[in-house]
Design a protein around this motif. Structure first.
Motif, short mmCIF file in Angstrom:
data_model
loop_
_atom_site.label_atom_id
_atom_site.label_comp_id
_atom_site.label_asym_id
_atom_site.label_seq_id
_atom_site.Cartn_x
_atom_site.Cartn_y
_atom_site.Cartn_z
N LEU A 75 -3.20 2.86 -16.28
CA LEU A 75 -4.46 2.45 -16.90
C LEU A 75 -4.46 1.02 -17.42
O LEU A 75 -5.51 0.38 -17.48
CB LEU A 75 -4.81 3.41 -18.04
CG LEU A 75 -5.08 4.84 -17.61
CD1 LEU A 75 -5.21 5.74 -18.83
CD2 LEU A 75 -6.34 4.91 -16.75
N THR A 76 -3.29 0.50 -17.78
CA THR A 76 -3.24 -0.82 -18.42
C THR A 76 -2.71 -1.93 -17.55
O THR A 76 -2.92 -3.10 -17.85
CB THR A 76 -2.38 -0.76 -19.70
OG1 THR A 76 -1.05 -0.36 -19.36
CG2 THR A 76 -2.97 0.20 -20.72
N ASP A 77 -2.01 -1.62 -16.48
CA ASP A 77 -1.39 -2.64 -15.63
C ASP A 77 -2.05 -2.63 -14.26
O ASP A 77 -1.77 -1.77 -13.42
CB ASP A 77 0.11 -2.36 -15.52
CG ASP A 77 0.87 -3.42 -14.73
OD1 ASP A 77 0.27 -4.12 -13.89
OD2 ASP A 77 2.09 -3.52 -14.95
N ARG A 78 -2.92 -3.59 -14.05
CA ARG A 78 -3.72 -3.65 -12.81
C ARG A 78 -2.82 -3.70 -11.56
O ARG A 78 -3.08 -3.01 -10.57
CB ARG A 78 -4.63 -4.87 -12.86
CG ARG A 78 -5.53 -5.03 -11.67
CD ARG A 78 -6.40 -6.28 -11.85
NE ARG A 78 -7.24 -6.49 -10.71
CZ ARG A 78 -8.49 -6.09 -10.61
NH1 ARG A 78 -9.05 -5.45 -11.61
NH2 ARG A 78 -9.19 -6.33 -9.52
N THR A 79 -1.77 -4.49 -11.60
CA THR A 79 -0.87 -4.60 -10.45
C THR A 79 -0.17 -3.28 -10.17
O THR A 79 -0.10 -2.84 -9.02
CB THR A 79 0.17 -5.72 -10.68
OG1 THR A 79 -0.53 -6.96 -10.88
CG2 THR A 79 1.11 -5.86 -9.50
N ALA A 80 0.33 -2.63 -11.22
CA ALA A 80 0.99 -1.34 -11.05
C ALA A 80 -0.01 -0.31 -10.51
O ALA A 80 0.34 0.50 -9.65
CB ALA A 80 1.58 -0.86 -12.37
N ASP A 92 -6.73 3.52 5.07
CA ASP A 92 -8.16 3.21 5.21
C ASP A 92 -8.94 3.46 3.92
O ASP A 92 -9.95 2.83 3.68
CB ASP A 92 -8.78 4.05 6.33
CG ASP A 92 -8.24 3.67 7.71
OD1 ASP A 92 -7.58 2.61 7.82
OD2 ASP A 92 -8.46 4.43 8.66
N ALA A 93 -8.47 4.40 3.11
CA ALA A 93 -9.19 4.75 1.88
C ALA A 93 -8.75 3.92 0.68
O ALA A 93 -9.44 3.88 -0.33
CB ALA A 93 -8.97 6.23 1.56
N ALA A 94 -7.62 3.24 0.77
CA ALA A 94 -7.05 2.54 -0.38
C ALA A 94 -7.99 1.52 -1.03
O ALA A 94 -8.12 1.53 -2.25
CB ALA A 94 -5.73 1.88 0.01
N PRO A 95 -8.66 0.65 -0.28
CA PRO A 95 -9.52 -0.34 -0.96
C PRO A 95 -10.61 0.31 -1.83
O PRO A 95 -10.83 -0.13 -2.96
CB PRO A 95 -10.13 -1.14 0.19
CG PRO A 95 -9.14 -1.01 1.31
CD PRO A 95 -8.59 0.39 1.17
N ALA A 96 -11.26 1.32 -1.33
CA ALA A 96 -12.30 2.00 -2.12
C ALA A 96 -11.70 2.71 -3.31
O ALA A 96 -12.27 2.71 -4.41
CB ALA A 96 -13.07 2.98 -1.24
N LEU A 97 -10.53 3.33 -3.13
CA LEU A 97 -9.90 4.05 -4.22
C LEU A 97 -9.34 3.10 -5.28
O LEU A 97 -9.34 3.43 -6.47
CB LEU A 97 -8.82 4.99 -3.70
CG LEU A 97 -9.38 6.15 -2.87
CD1 LEU A 97 -8.26 6.95 -2.23
CD2 LEU A 97 -10.24 7.05 -3.75
N VAL A 98 -8.90 1.91 -4.89
CA VAL A 98 -8.48 0.90 -5.85
C VAL A 98 -9.66 0.51 -6.73
O VAL A 98 -9.55 0.43 -7.96
CB VAL A 98 -7.88 -0.34 -5.15
CG1 VAL A 98 -7.82 -1.55 -6.08
CG2 VAL A 98 -6.49 -0.04 -4.63
N ALA A 99 -10.81 0.29 -6.10
CA ALA A 99 -12.01 -0.08 -6.87
C ALA A 99 -12.40 1.03 -7.84
O ALA A 99 -12.74 0.76 -9.00
CB ALA A 99 -13.17 -0.39 -5.93
#
Length: 121
Positions: A75-80, A92-99
């Motif tokens: 929750l606190t470390d964007r890179t992690a 294929d799903a990673a970019p949407a799930l990152v957002a």
């Protein structure tokens, strides 16, 4: 807010697939969920991987992915968070799930920080 964060963790877990091949290992998160198989594999970017391809393995992976998605580091470390999502999600799903994970973390942090602005343990 906690439900939103949990839902984001589950959403990330649903998109499981192979992560980046050059991922780094980290210490596994502590989970009270029972393990399907003590020899499940290794931990990549804070995410346990290598579960047996059984119903029990799927349940253990879902439980651990939810724990990872609700952890303070996630929750606190964007890179992690981005690295963990890359491990947990299908490519294929990673970019949407990152957002989605970023949005959920932004929504949850003010509540987790409490009145004094410090992250609650």
């Amino acid at each position: 807010m906690v439900a939103l964060v949990t839902a984001a963790g589950v959403a990330v877990g649903v998109g499981t697939g192979s992560g980046p091949s050059a991922a780094r290992s980290a210490a596994p998160p502590k989970s009270s969920a029972p393990r399907a198989d003590a020899s499940r594999g290794r931990v990549v970017d804070g995410v346990p991987v290598g579960y047996p391809r059984t119903e029990a393995g799927a349940k253990a992976a879902a439980a651990d992915y939810t724990v990872v998605g609700g952890s303070a580091r996630f929750l606190t470390d964007r890179t992690a968070r981005h690295r963990a999502v890359a491990v947990m999600a299908a490519r294929d799903a990673a970019p949407a799930l990152v957002a989605k994970a970023d949005h959920a973390a932004e929504q949850a942090l003010p509540t987790l920080r409490g009145r004094e602005g410090k992250l609650c343990p």
